[in-house]
Design a protein around this motif. Structure first.
Motif: not given
Length: 185
Positions: A69-72, A75-76, A78-83
């Motif tokens: 829930y927090l992850y989705n 905003p952004f 998932p992208f920030i964690l990926f980077i």
């Protein structure tokens, strides 16, 4: 059980304990396992039909619900964690190869999820029913199960100090990090 079988069993236990002690230490194992949460969290939406058909799998994934829930919802994130994983773990030469290799496999597994995501958002729409709906559901189930099994294998291997070689991403992870493979420390 004959004495010979008992002695062989004891040797196997001793060998496993020795190998467990020789691998990466516990903090390294935990750090190496954590990036596998990214592809799992990104694959959860593909599991909706699996969760309906097999409620025990939904219950097994329930502890991830607050994290998902927090992850989705941010905003952004998932992208920030990926980077962040790519920049601060994979490209961090001060971290051990075991951690970096596993993080790279998780990143590549997450990148593979872009393909069905793009197809679903632009080309494929859920069919109304019939054989097309069954094929659609099977496709989503396959994506989810592939990622879930890969993540379980990757995290489990990290927990025992072994280097997993995930299908479709292991060779690319090795090449990205340089060297002949995960054992090329």
């Amino acid at each position: 059980m004959c004495p010979q079988q008992q002695q062989n069993g004891q040797r196997a236990v001793q060998a496993a304990a020795y190998q467990f002690k020789q691998g990466p230490d516990v903090p390294e194992r935990a750090i190496a396992a954590l990036p596998y949460l990214l592809p799992l969290l990104d694959a959860l939406p593909y599991g909706r039909y699996v969760f309906l058909q097999f409620p025990f799998i939904a219950r097994a994934m329930a502890p991830l619900a607050p994290v998902a829930y927090l992850y989705n919802s941010v905003p952004f994130l998932p992208f920030i964690l990926f980077i962040g994983v790519y920049s601060f773990i994979v490209n961090n030469q001060s971290m051990g190869r075991f951690i970096r290799y596993n993080a790279m496999q998780a990143v590549l597994l997450d990148i593979l999820l872009i393909i069905p995501s793009v197809l679903m958002s632009s080309v494929l729409r859920p069919p109304e029913g019939g054989v097309a709906l069954q094929l659609y559901e099977q496709g989503l189930n396959t994506i989810f199960l592939f990622v879930a099994v890969s993540v379980a294998y990757g995290m489990g291997s990290c927990a025992v100090g072994q280097t997993p070689r995930l299908p479709l991403v292991a060779d690319a992870a090795s090449k990205q990090l340089g060297g002949d493979g995960p054992s090329g420390l």
